[in-house]
Design a protein around this motif. Structure first.
Motif, PDB file in Angstrom:
ATOM      1  N   SER A 393       0.879  -1.016   0.078  1.00  0.00           N
ATOM      2  CA  SER A 393       0.036   0.084  -0.092  1.00  0.00           C
ATOM      3  C   SER A 393       1.117   1.144   0.184  1.00  0.00           C
ATOM      4  O   SER A 393       0.835   2.427  -0.911  1.00  0.00           O
ATOM      5  CB  SER A 393      -1.353  -0.476   1.218  1.00  0.00           C
ATOM      6  N   HIS A 396       1.778   1.789  -3.526  1.00  0.00           N
ATOM      7  CA  HIS A 396       0.855   2.387  -4.124  1.00  0.00           C
ATOM      8  C   HIS A 396       0.642   3.865  -4.179  1.00  0.00           C
ATOM      9  O   HIS A 396       0.935   4.530  -5.226  1.00  0.00           O
ATOM     10  CB  HIS A 396      -0.325   1.454  -3.682  1.00  0.00           C
ATOM     11  N   VAL A 397       0.498   3.662  -2.823  1.00  0.00           N
ATOM     12  CA  VAL A 397       0.624   5.915  -2.299  1.00  0.00           C
ATOM     13  C   VAL A 397       1.451   6.614  -2.921  1.00  0.00           C
ATOM     14  O   VAL A 397       1.505   7.808  -3.722  1.00  0.00           O
ATOM     15  CB  VAL A 397       0.561   6.087  -0.521  1.00  0.00           C
ATOM     16  N   SER A 399       3.179   5.302  -5.949  1.00  0.00           N
ATOM     17  CA  SER A 399       3.436   5.501  -7.179  1.00  0.00           C
ATOM     18  C   SER A 399       1.761   6.765  -7.482  1.00  0.00           C
ATOM     19  O   SER A 399       2.732   7.384  -8.920  1.00  0.00           O
ATOM     20  CB  SER A 399       3.151   4.382  -7.749  1.00  0.00           C
ATOM     21  N   VAL A 400       0.903   6.583  -6.943  1.00  0.00           N
ATOM     22  CA  VAL A 400      -0.114   7.284  -7.100  1.00  0.00           C
ATOM     23  C   VAL A 400       0.172   8.796  -6.447  1.00  0.00           C
ATOM     24  O   VAL A 400      -0.080   9.825  -7.771  1.00  0.00           O
ATOM     25  CB  VAL A 400      -1.803   7.327  -5.904  1.00  0.00           C
ATOM     26  N   GLU A 402       3.299  10.231  -7.300  1.00  0.00           N
ATOM     27  CA  GLU A 402       4.559   9.975  -8.402  1.00  0.00           C
ATOM     28  C   GLU A 402       4.370  10.574  -9.804  1.00  0.00           C
ATOM     29  O   GLU A 402       3.993  12.059 -10.219  1.00  0.00           O
ATOM     30  CB  GLU A 402       5.018   9.247  -8.532  1.00  0.00           C
ATOM     31  N   LYS A 403       2.245  10.242  -9.798  1.00  0.00           N
ATOM     32  CA  LYS A 403       2.032  10.347 -11.122  1.00  0.00           C
ATOM     33  C   LYS A 403       1.096  12.293 -11.097  1.00  0.00           C
ATOM     34  O   LYS A 403       1.035  12.235 -11.897  1.00  0.00           O
ATOM     35  CB  LYS A 403       0.503   9.458 -11.026  1.00  0.00           C
ATOM     36  N   ILE A 404       0.633  12.346  -9.633  1.00  0.00           N
ATOM     37  CA  ILE A 404       0.261  13.781  -9.404  1.00  0.00           C
ATOM     38  C   ILE A 404       0.976  14.341  -9.589  1.00  0.00           C
ATOM     39  O   ILE A 404       0.638  15.453 -10.363  1.00  0.00           O
ATOM     40  CB  ILE A 404      -1.053  13.468  -7.980  1.00  0.00           C
ATOM     41  N   GLU A 407       1.951  14.989 -12.918  1.00  0.00           N
ATOM     42  CA  GLU A 407       0.415  15.534 -13.772  1.00  0.00           C
ATOM     43  C   GLU A 407       0.555  17.591 -13.865  1.00  0.00           C
ATOM     44  O   GLU A 407      -0.284  18.080 -14.279  1.00  0.00           O
ATOM     45  CB  GLU A 407      -0.661  15.215 -13.624  1.00  0.00           C
TER      46      GLU A 407
END
Ligand code: PLP
Length: 408
Positions: A393, A396-397, A399-400, A402-404, A407
Motif C-alpha cells: 500500500s 501504491h501511495v 506511485s499515485v 508520483e503520478k500526481i 501531472e
C-alpha cells in the motif's frame, strides 16, 4: 525502529550487521527483550536453537555438569564425553565411525579439509558456487562469496568451484589431484537451495570413481532441521566426512567432524587438537540435546510444520505476487525469495515482534526452533501478510503521488 541504548557498540568489533533490540531471555521458539516484549524467533540464533531456547533438559544437564566438572582435555578420559560419543555413534550416517570434537562449524570444516588432504595425499578441494563453510582460512577458502574473502586475501591454494547442482561441470573439476568435494546437502547461507534430484548421489559416484573424498557440511542442515537427523538422509547418500555444529549442544558452542575409519587411521596424536573440543560441559549439553531430538516428537514436527509453513507462505505468494518470487525448503529450513530488498521486511518484522533472518539481498530465511507451534506459525504468516500488505500500500501511495506530481 528505536535507537539502541547499549554500550556494546563501544567495545564490540563492528563486523556484525546489528539490529536494535536487546534480548535477555528465551523460551521455546520465543525470545524476550529487556522490556519483557516477546518475539517469535524465526532465525533461531542463526539456526542454533534447534531444541528450543532454554530447553529444560539442556539447562538441567548444563547446571548439573557445571557444578561437577567443566573442563577436561581430550588427552584424559571423561565419563560424559564417553556417554555422548556412544550415543552419537548410533545416529551418524553409515560408515562414519570416528569423530573429532571441536567448538564451531568453521572449526569442524577446517578439520574436514585437513583430514581429507592428509588421508588422500592430494591438495585440491572442489567446492560450489553459493557455498558457505565458515570464516576461518580453510573454511573461507571453500566459501563462495567474494565479499567475505577479498578483504583477507591471500586465501589457501587449491580450491576450485563448480556450479551447485551441475554434475557435469563438477566432473570437469574433479581429478587425480582432488582430495575432496565439499558440499552443503542444502545450501543455507546463500538462500536455502536444494540439490537437484540425483545431484548428491552423483557426487557420491564421482568421488568414488576419482578416489576423492566426499564431505557433507551439515552445520546448518543437520540435527533435525529438515525432518531427518541429517539432511543427506533425505536423498539416501552418506559422505566420507560429515561436519556438524550450530544446535548440536542446545546452543553451547560445539562442533564435530565425523569420518570413516580409513581416514582416522592416518591421523596421529598431536596432529590436530583443540583445547576446548569435547569438554564435559559441552558434551553434557550435547548429550541432552541429542536425547531430546531423538526421543521427543520434534523430528516429526520439523517435517510436518515445515510443510505447513511452506503451504501457508505459498498462499502469501499468491496473494502478493508483486513482492514474493518463490517459496522453497525442506522441513524447517525454508526460504521466501522476494522481488524487493529483504531489509525492509526484516526491519518491519521487529515492529511485528518477529525475528526474521535474511539470506542475500532479497531472501527471508526461516530457521526456527523445531519446537515452534502451529499457532506460532499461523501468527508469523499473519504478521508477514500485514508487512507485505503495508509495503504494497505504501508503494501504491508513492506511485499515485508520483503520478500526481508528474501531472501538475
Ligand atoms: C553450512 C555452514 N557451514 C559452516 C558454518 C560456519 O559455522 P560457524 O559460524 O559456527 O563457524 C555455517 C554457519 O552459518 C554454515 O551455515
Amino acid at each position: 525502529m528505536a535507537k539502541m541504548n547499549s554500550t556494546e557498540d563501544e567495545h564490540l568489533v563492528g563486523t556484525y550487521q546489528r539490529f536494535p533490540i536487546k534480548i535477555v531471555r528465551g523460551s521455546g521458539a520465543s525470545v524476550f527483550d529487556d522490556a519483557g516484549k516477546e518475539y517469535i524467533d524465526l532465525s533461531g540464533g542463526y539456526g542454533v536453537a534447534i531444541v528450543g531456547h532454554a530447553n529444560p533438559d539442556v539447562a538441567r544437564a548444563i547446571a548439573e555438569q557445571a557444578s561437577k566438572l567443566v573442563t577436561c582435555h581430550s588427552s584424559l578420559y571423561n565419563d560424559v564425553r564417553e556417554e555422548y560419543l556412544n550415543e552419537l555413534a548410533t545416529i551418524l550416517p553409515e560408515g562414519l565411525t570416528k569423530v573429532y570434537l571441536c567448538n564451531s562449524g568453521a572449526e569442524a570444516n577446517e578439520a574436514a579439509i585437513k583430514f581429507a588432504r592428509k588421508a588422500t595425499g592430494r591438495r585440491e578441494i572442489v567446492a560450489f558456487t553459493g557455498s558457505y563453510h565458515g570464516k576461518t582460512y580453510g573454511a573461507l577458502s571453500a566459501t563462495w562469496n567474494q565479499k567475505y574473502k577479498k578483504p583477507f586475501e591471500p586465501l589457501l591454494e587449491g580450491f576450485k568451484f563448480a556450479q551447485f547442482g551441475n554434475l557435469e561441470k563438477t566432473s570437469e573439476l574433479v581429478s587425480e589431484n582432488t582430495a575432496a568435494i565439499i558440499v552443503e546437502p542444502i545450501q543455507g547461507e546463500s538462500g536455502i537451495h536444494l540439490p537437484p534430484e540425483g545431484f548428491l548421489a552423483g557426487l557420491r559416484g564421482l568421488s568414488e570413481s576419482r578416489k576423492a573424498l566426499l564431505i557433507f557440511d551439515e552445520v546448518q542442515s543437520g540435527f533435525g532441521r529438515t525432518g531427518k537427523v541429517w539432511a543427506c538422509e533425505n536423498w539416501n547418500v552418506a559422505p566420507d566426512i560429515m561436519t556438524a555444529s550450530k544446535g548440536i549442544a542446545g546452543g553451547v558452542p560445539f562442533g564435530f567432524t565425523a569420518i570413516k575409519e580409513s581416514i582416522a587411521s592416518v591421523l596421529k596424536p598431536g596432529e590436530h587438537t583443540s583445547t576446548f573440543g569435547g569438554n564435559p560441559l559441552a558434551c553434557a549439553a550435547a548429550l541432552a540435546a541429542l536425547r531430546y531430538l531423538i526421543r521427543s516428537d520434534v523430528l516429526a514436527r520439523s517435517a510436518q510444520n515445515g510443510e505447513y509453513l511452506m503451504e501457508r507462505l505459498e498462499k502469501l505468494r499468491s496473494k502478493h505476487p508483486g513482492l514474493v518470487r518463490e517459496v522453497r525448503g525442506k522441513g524447517l529450513m525454508v526460504a521466501m525469495e522476494l522481488k524487493i530488498p529483504v531489509k525492509d521486511v526484516i526491519t518491519r518484522g521487529f515492529d511485528q515482534q518477529l525475528i526474521l533472518l535474511y539470506a542475500g539481498l532479497n531472501i527471508v530465511r526461516f530457521l526456527p526452533p523445531l519446537v515452534i507451534s502451529r499457532d506460532q506459525l499461523d501468527l508469523v504468516v499473519q504478521k508477514l501478510d500485514a508487512i507485505l500488505t503495508s509495503i504494497e500500500s505504501e508503494a501504491h501511495v508513492a506511485s499515485v503521488a508520483e503520478k500526481i506530481r508528474a501531472e501538475v
